[in-house]
Design a protein around this motif. Sequence first.
Motif, mmCIF file in Angstrom:
data_model
loop_
_atom_site.group_PDB
_atom_site.id
_atom_site.type_symbol
_atom_site.label_atom_id
_atom_site.label_comp_id
_atom_site.label_asym_id
_atom_site.label_seq_id
_atom_site.Cartn_x
_atom_site.Cartn_y
_atom_site.Cartn_z
ATOM 1 N N ILE A 189 0.842 -1.203 0.000
ATOM 2 C CA ILE A 189 0.000 0.000 0.000
ATOM 3 C C ILE A 189 0.875 1.250 0.000
ATOM 4 C CG2 ILE A 189 -1.593 1.373 1.411
ATOM 5 C CD1 ILE A 189 -2.870 -1.293 2.289
ATOM 6 N N ASN A 190 1.899 1.255 0.850
ATOM 7 C CA ASN A 190 2.801 2.403 0.935
ATOM 8 C C ASN A 190 3.502 2.662 -0.387
ATOM 9 O OD1 ASN A 190 4.642 4.336 2.579
ATOM 10 N ND2 ASN A 190 6.082 2.945 1.569
ATOM 11 N N LEU A 191 3.977 1.601 -1.025
ATOM 12 C CA LEU A 191 4.701 1.772 -2.279
ATOM 13 C C LEU A 191 3.802 2.353 -3.359
ATOM 14 C CD1 LEU A 191 7.523 1.279 -3.434
ATOM 15 C CD2 LEU A 191 6.705 -0.923 -4.276
ATOM 16 N N ASN A 192 2.556 1.927 -3.383
ATOM 17 C CA ASN A 192 1.624 2.447 -4.382
ATOM 18 C C ASN A 192 1.339 3.924 -4.132
ATOM 19 O OD1 ASN A 192 -1.145 3.011 -5.615
ATOM 20 N ND2 ASN A 192 -0.691 0.982 -6.425
ATOM 21 N N LEU A 193 1.113 4.301 -2.869
ATOM 22 C CA LEU A 193 0.850 5.709 -2.559
ATOM 23 C C LEU A 193 2.085 6.567 -2.807
ATOM 24 C CD1 LEU A 193 -1.283 5.422 0.722
ATOM 25 C CD2 LEU A 193 -2.070 5.953 -1.585
ATOM 26 N N LEU B 119 -0.608 11.022 1.172
ATOM 27 C CA LEU B 119 -0.025 10.736 2.482
ATOM 28 C C LEU B 119 -1.125 10.571 3.524
ATOM 29 C CD1 LEU B 119 2.797 13.467 2.560
ATOM 30 C CD2 LEU B 119 2.999 11.115 1.762
ATOM 31 N N CYS B 120 -0.937 9.620 4.430
ATOM 32 C CA CYS B 120 -1.889 9.448 5.519
ATOM 33 C C CYS B 120 -1.237 8.716 6.682
ATOM 34 C CB CYS B 120 -3.148 8.681 5.056
ATOM 35 S SG CYS B 120 -2.849 6.940 4.657
ATOM 36 N N ILE C 223 10.177 3.240 1.384
ATOM 37 C CA ILE C 223 10.282 2.185 2.390
ATOM 38 C C ILE C 223 9.556 2.649 3.643
ATOM 39 C CG2 ILE C 223 11.827 0.826 3.846
ATOM 40 C CD1 ILE C 223 13.936 1.054 1.682
ATOM 41 N N LEU C 224 8.557 1.901 4.079
ATOM 42 C CA LEU C 224 7.757 2.272 5.240
ATOM 43 C C LEU C 224 8.220 1.501 6.468
ATOM 44 C CD1 LEU C 224 5.289 3.700 6.519
ATOM 45 C CD2 LEU C 224 3.936 1.687 5.863
ATOM 46 N N GLN C 225 8.569 2.232 7.509
ATOM 47 C CA GLN C 225 8.877 1.618 8.793
ATOM 48 C C GLN C 225 7.579 1.499 9.586
ATOM 49 O OE1 GLN C 225 11.907 4.265 10.358
ATOM 50 N NE2 GLN C 225 13.532 2.897 9.688
ATOM 51 N N VAL C 226 7.088 0.280 9.706
ATOM 52 C CA VAL C 226 5.818 0.038 10.387
ATOM 53 C C VAL C 226 6.097 -0.422 11.815
ATOM 54 C CG1 VAL C 226 3.676 -1.292 10.381
ATOM 55 C CG2 VAL C 226 4.740 -0.641 8.224
ATOM 56 N N ASP C 227 5.492 0.250 12.788
ATOM 57 C CA ASP C 227 5.556 -0.239 14.165
ATOM 58 C C ASP C 227 4.606 -1.415 14.286
ATOM 59 O OD1 ASP C 227 7.314 1.728 14.800
ATOM 60 O OD2 ASP C 227 5.949 2.885 16.064
#
Length: 586
Positions: free
Chosen positions: A102-106, A121-122, A179-183
């Motif tokens: 999802i992050n890569l697409n946004l 962004l959200c 690259i999304l750092q997800v907690d």
Amino acid sequence: MQSEHTQKDDIINDATLVVATGCASIAGVKPVNEDAVAVHTPTDRHAMSSKGTAVLIADGVSSAEAGREASDYAVKHFIEEYFRTPDTWSAKQAGQKTLTTINLNLFKQSHEFTRQEKGYLCTFSGLVLKSRTAHFFHAGDSRIYRCRDGVITQLTRDHSINIGGGKNILARAVGMDNILQVDYGKSVLEEGDVFLLTTDGVHDFIDEEKLTKLLSDERKPQQQCERIIAEAKMANSDDNISCAIAKVDKLPAESRDDFNTKLTRLPFPPDLEPGMKLDGYRIDQALFASSRSQVYLVTDLETDEQMVMKTPSLNFQDDVHYIDRFIQEEWIGKRINSEYVVKVITQNRPRTFLYYLMEYVPGISLDKWMIDHPLPSPKKAITLVKQIAAALAAFHNTETIHQDLKPANIIVDDAMKIKVIDFGSVFVAGIAEIFIPIEHLGALGTATYSDPYYLQGRNTGIQGDIYALATITYELFTGELPYGERIEQYVNSHDFDKLRYISATDHNPIIPLWFDRALEKGVSLDIPKRYRSLQDYVDDITRPNPEFLKDDPAIDNSKGLLFWQMMSAFWVAMLILVVILFSTTG
């Protein structure tokens, strides 16, 4: 998903879990509601056991042009993608990989904007309740709380930076970086636990003491959500106001291992024979077998429907990387929705062995079809190529590169309709920890169609799939390969430096110059010269590109020029007819 007031009040009645949920969202004083909230509870018992229920909240970044679209997309696609992931993935693995895609697409959409901090962004906070565990995923400054025995605890931390003057800016958000750092966190559930998800329009205006009181009454979760919304509004909230609640009413009688761990420890199926039965499926016949997998035609004994079962090879039963990649095939197949790609079937019964199911596609593989139909008419060949291109586009739309497109992986039916049937070598951008190049299988033919750069450990992305498509196109029109049969024996860059493109006109002199040059560009070993988009390639093989008609030494007199102009006109007329016929019948 995103409205002035979203309501939901569900009770999950499952042998292992009983949870009540609710959610609500309003625009508040703002003209547009950029928040999105949702709760999804599977009705199927098996899906409930393997996936649990999801409670989600997202807040579009107000400084971005598309914050509203981003939050809505994140919530909607998390539900769609998470519940498509293989049963054999843990909640952590499924949630993180889903959020990463999802992050890569946004992020890709955000890069269409040139100004800083603008785009899609959200924030995102997601809660998955499964068996006796709560799993949560978080990025941004929306929050997840747990209220237990009258004590409220914030489970997430705000990813924001104070820049002075009472102002904060987000340090992390979905769509902000490639690259999304997800907690990620998890919590053991107890009966009576109440989970609250909020956006800053709530928690910036209602303190934790007040939230605890609001969550401790006897109202249903939906009524509690509506009361929290009203309280935030009375507290002069200046933002969108959204919240979601999940209350654990009953837990399983005893704990159990995570479903993913349980299933990935399942044994590999033995070699199956016609007549054998496995999990309610009868084995009808073996369709394919290699050193890596087996494929069988099976019948569901409950529905009498024929399907295809793919099983892993016993050669790899101790190889954890192979197992993970086999499981990923099922997930990839579920994500791709195209009439030109085989569909992976969602199973409604527990598995006792490791395998997955696909729709049965009658027909023959394209390599066999080409033997039966040598040098087909341009109309038939272009019809096939356009369908294969559409199949690849479906992969690329989900940030997936096929990497191993070849005639053996394409089925052609009696109506000249194709389906791509294999996911074994795909590369999914954003979730792969490392690029795994295609194996050089020599006689099996993989090296014949795969981009030579793959074989050298280099990922050329979409351009690699274009190379394979152009090679298949070349073979359809000539019966030969663009670099000859020797390419199957080549394994390194020194070998590939020796390769020279063989003009398609050497094998089929009726082929126009512009068509041959499109093929040459499609299979170019000089990456900057190769097509960068599928559509550009399809455009150039269906109508003459004027650039391909310049400075041709073969055109040295008016008669030669007239000949090629006549041939090109003939091809254009024929291909336009194909496009018209194909669009009306397809």
